[in-house]
Design a protein around this motif. Structure first.
Motif, PDB file in Angstrom:
ATOM      1  N   LEU A   1      -0.778   2.874   5.341  1.00  0.00           N
ATOM      2  CA  LEU A   1      -0.157   3.350   6.573  1.00  0.00           C
ATOM      3  C   LEU A   1       1.345   3.138   6.497  1.00  0.00           C
ATOM      4  N   PRO A   2       2.139   4.033   7.120  1.00  0.00           N
ATOM      5  CA  PRO A   2       3.573   3.748   7.255  1.00  0.00           C
ATOM      6  C   PRO A   2       3.756   2.450   8.043  1.00  0.00           C
TER       7      PRO A   2
ATOM      8  N   ILE B   1       1.987  -1.709  11.930  1.00  0.00           N
ATOM      9  CA  ILE B   1       2.237  -2.721  12.958  1.00  0.00           C
ATOM     10  C   ILE B   1       1.365  -2.451  14.182  1.00  0.00           C
ATOM     11  N   GLU B   2       1.301  -1.189  14.612  1.00  0.00           N
ATOM     12  CA  GLU B   2       0.473  -0.836  15.766  1.00  0.00           C
ATOM     13  C   GLU B   2      -1.000  -1.107  15.484  1.00  0.00           C
ATOM     14  N   TYR B   3      -1.412  -0.843  14.255  1.00  0.00           N
ATOM     15  CA  TYR B   3      -2.809  -1.023  13.859  1.00  0.00           C
ATOM     16  C   TYR B   3      -3.226  -2.487  13.976  1.00  0.00           C
TER      17      TYR B   3
ATOM     18  N   PRO C   1      10.405  -4.040   4.380  1.00  0.00           N
ATOM     19  CA  PRO C   1      11.386  -2.973   4.606  1.00  0.00           C
ATOM     20  C   PRO C   1      10.807  -1.854   5.477  1.00  0.00           C
ATOM     21  N   GLU C   2      11.679  -1.184   6.230  1.00  0.00           N
ATOM     22  CA  GLU C   2      11.228  -0.157   7.182  1.00  0.00           C
ATOM     23  C   GLU C   2      10.544   1.022   6.504  1.00  0.00           C
TER      24      GLU C   2
ATOM     25  N   SER D   1      -0.411  -1.408   2.674  1.00  0.00           N
ATOM     26  CA  SER D   1      -1.792  -1.211   2.226  1.00  0.00           C
ATOM     27  C   SER D   1      -2.758  -2.147   2.941  1.00  0.00           C
ATOM     28  N   PHE D   2      -3.968  -1.628   3.181  1.00  0.00           N
ATOM     29  CA  PHE D   2      -5.060  -2.385   3.795  1.00  0.00           C
ATOM     30  C   PHE D   2      -6.312  -2.185   2.939  1.00  0.00           C
TER      31      PHE D   2
END
Length: 643
Positions: free
Chosen positions: A141-142, A147-149, A166-167, A172-173
């Motif tokens: 995910l970006p 972060i939302e996840y 970094p932004e 990875s998950f």
């Protein structure tokens, strides 16, 4: 179709379509290999079986028994642990859960305190997850979405970790069933691959290792491919518990660690025997090899530590004090003191190499949570040496130290392997100096035909180093000896000598230890020998046990004879049964038990029992004495005697 070249471990080069997965490469070679292997290694970095190859690479297919192969299974084991905990205790917050040497751990934030019954419950749930054979799938995910996840999942620790990245980072998950976790990998293909899994213990751990953060609960576990391997490992753990140097040290009255000095060990009389024997051996061996012994102060002016670079690179590990309103530091290392001894006079090139040895007491601040018996302490004696030399002497001096280390470790029956550590992020000196030093160490190792592993970025702040990792009887490794090549300190302290041209030149410096620290090495020896030291190190080498008062005078005469020959002997003159005396001597790991009864008194003999060998029988005192003196002289590891 665009293709890439894959170079395999045996040097074979194969072409595949761009984007081919590691598992597809494995299957193209052999279905059996694909099943036996556990993942891949690309240019030295472990990658999942599902990893796609987008460019020419060197690929090594890893099996579990290979060093990096264990990471895959055990990392998945940590996720199985976290999944089981979330199933049983849904309010738990997840921190981190890496694979480590011999296993894995996961840190949890929960109001529930995990106890032995909880570990059993969690382990049963883990075994259910293994049986479910859940696919372990990677997704990315970006950063903002990641972060939302994790925020949605209520995982505040994961949010903190991602926010530091970094932004533009892609995060990875890994997902298995209903469970997913922030993770860089690698993992096995499914939970079913983790055939043998076991939880071992629970301990406290500060978040990110800082005492300023919250204390979490860390559950340790391990995983193997086969249940037989797990059983063997658990048996080894039980044996290690029996050999714990803290337990044996207390039983044999060797040392203590007291509340009045946490991390500062107290050595008792019998422990001092071992220590003194090691130091005597150290001194004799160094004289034989052309070293001069020095002694430098424990406390030195703070300015010295600025000059040496320790202030900039090491002050968080140091202790400080004031004397006459001036700032001083308690030395964490011996090298600046040795440098000051060198500077006391001007040397000629003919004087080199100059080898200075020092049994130097140092103090380093360690967090209370990492203190562990004699293995991790706050004050210890390094068997240090500093060698000052000419550039053309570097290789020969390094080889000389390697041979010295080899001699010492072989004397105790230790095998060892070697690692070469390169420039760390925080360091002194130029790239050219570092490369020259690293090349010199490599050249010496290769000439000595010693295989070595490279640890990138793990050198000392002033130079690269060779570390010697010895292996004990349980197969555990301990980093003890080290050789550090240093171009920096001679510059910082403006060290000079007069060369053959009559001009001033800069010497080069080696820092080296062999035991590492006397305290830690004693701890290792206690566990390696389970307290059953070789004769020359045994605190008590023989114990005389008269059966009754009738034999007491003869027993005393025998004791005096052994004492006069330098044997460490005790006389057990208590009014106890002989069986009790023998059992107690065995518990104290005394090598030789000399039993004196009426027959021995009449024949002027002794009845000999050996620590582990049972009863040997009658023997003349002179015959016994001559044999053990030879064993002590040669530092024989065996205590068996001829009858």
């Amino acid at each position: 179709m665009e293709t890439i070249k894959v170079t395999l471990k045996d040097g074979t080069v194969k072409e595949y379509p761009k984007g081919v997965k590691v598992i597809e490469v494995a299957e193209s070679i052999s279905k059996g290999l694909a099943k036996a292997a556990i993942g891949g290694e690309i240019n030295g970095e472990p990658v999942d079986y599902q990893y796609q190859l987008e460019e020419d690479v060197e690929l090594n297919l890893l099996k579990f028994e290979e060093e990096n192969g264990k990471i895959f299974l055990r990392h998945t084991g940590s996720h199985i642990l976290a999944q089981a905990v979330k199933r049983l205790y849904p309010e738990t917050k997840l921190a981190i859960g890496p694979a480590i040497k011999d296993g894995f751990y996961y840190d949890f934030d929960t109001e529930h305190t995990f106890g032995p019954e909880d570990l059993e419950k969690i382990e049963k749930e883990m075994q259910k997850i293994v049986k479910e054979d859940l696919p372990v799938e990677r997704f990315e995910l970006p950063r903002d979405e990641a972060i939302e996840y994790v925020k949605k999942a209520g995982e505040a620790y994961k949010v903190e970790l991602i926010e530091e990245l970094p932004e533009d980072e892609i995060i990875s998950f890994y997902k298995q069933g209903e469970f997913s976790d922030l993770c860089a990998g690698p993992h096995v293909l499914s939970t079913g691959r983790v055939k043998a899994i076991k939880l071992l213990s629970v301990a406290g751990a500060y978040w990110r290792g800082s005492e300023k953060n919250k204390m979490l609960q860390r559950i340790y576990g391990t995983a193997f491919e086969k249940k037989k391997e797990l059983t063997e490992y658990l048996e080894k753990i039980e044996e290690a518990k029996k050999r714990d140097h803290r337990k044996i040290g207390k039983e044999m009255d060797l040392f203590s660690l007291l509340e009045e000095g946490p991390g500062f060990p107290f050595f008792h009389p019998k422990g001092m025997v071992i220590r003194n024997e090691l130091e005597n051996f150290w001194r004799h061996a160094h004289v034989q090899r052309g070293y001069d012994e020095i002694r430098t102060p424990i406390i030195l002016n703070e300015d010295l530590w600025h000059q040496s670079g320790h202030w900039e690179h090491y002050q968080e590990n140091m202790y400080f004090t004031k004397i006459d309103e001036m700032d001083y530091a308690v030395k964490p290392m011996n090298c600046p003191g040795a440098v000051l001894v060198y500077k006391r006079k001007m040397y000629s090139y003919r004087d080199f190499p100059i080898r200075m040895g020092e049994l130097g007491l140092v103090h380093r601040h360690e967090m209370s949570g990492v203190l562990h018996g004699l293995m991790r302490v706050r004050c210890f004696t390094q068997d240090d040496a500093h060698i000052f030399m000419l550039p053309e002497q570097i290789k020969d001096e390094i080889i000389g130290v390697i041979d010295f280390v080899d001699h010492v470790y072989n004397m105790f029956g230790f095998k060892f392997h070697v690692e070469l550590s390169t420039r760390p992020e925080k360091s002194m000196g130029t790239e050219e100096e570092w490369n020259m030093a690293i090349d010199a160490l490599k050249e010496a190792l290769e000439e000595r035909e010693l295989g070595y592993k490279i640890n990138e970025g793990d050198g000392a702040f002033y130079g690269p180093k060779i570390d010697f990792h010895l292996e004990d009887c349980l197969g555990r490794t301990w980093q003890c000896g080290t050789i550090q090549l240093d171009f920096q300190m001679p510059q910082r302290f403006d060290l000079n000598y007069i060369g053959s041209d009559g001009e001033k030149h800069r010497p080069i410096m080696i820092h080296r230890v062999i035991f590492g620290s006397i305290e830690r090495f004693i701890g290792i020896l206690i566990e390696h020998f389970a307290g059953k030291f070789p004769l020359w190190l045994s605190p008590v080498q023989a114990r005389i046990m008269p059966i009754s008062d009738n034999q007491m005078e003869y027993a005393k005469k025998l004791r005096d004879q052994l004492l006069s020959e330098g044997i460490r002997v005790e006389l057990d003159d208590r009014n106890e049964k002989i069986g009790y005396k023998v059992r107690e001597a065995q518990l104290q790991k005394v090598p030789y038990m000399l039993i004196i009864g009426d027959r021995e008194l009449e024949n002027e003999t002794l009845n000999l029992r050996i620590r582990d060998g049972g009863e040997i029988g009658a023997m003349k005192p002179d015959h016994f004495l001559n044999q053990i003196k030879e064993k002590i002289k040669t530092k024989d590891l065996r205590i068996e005697l001829e009858d």
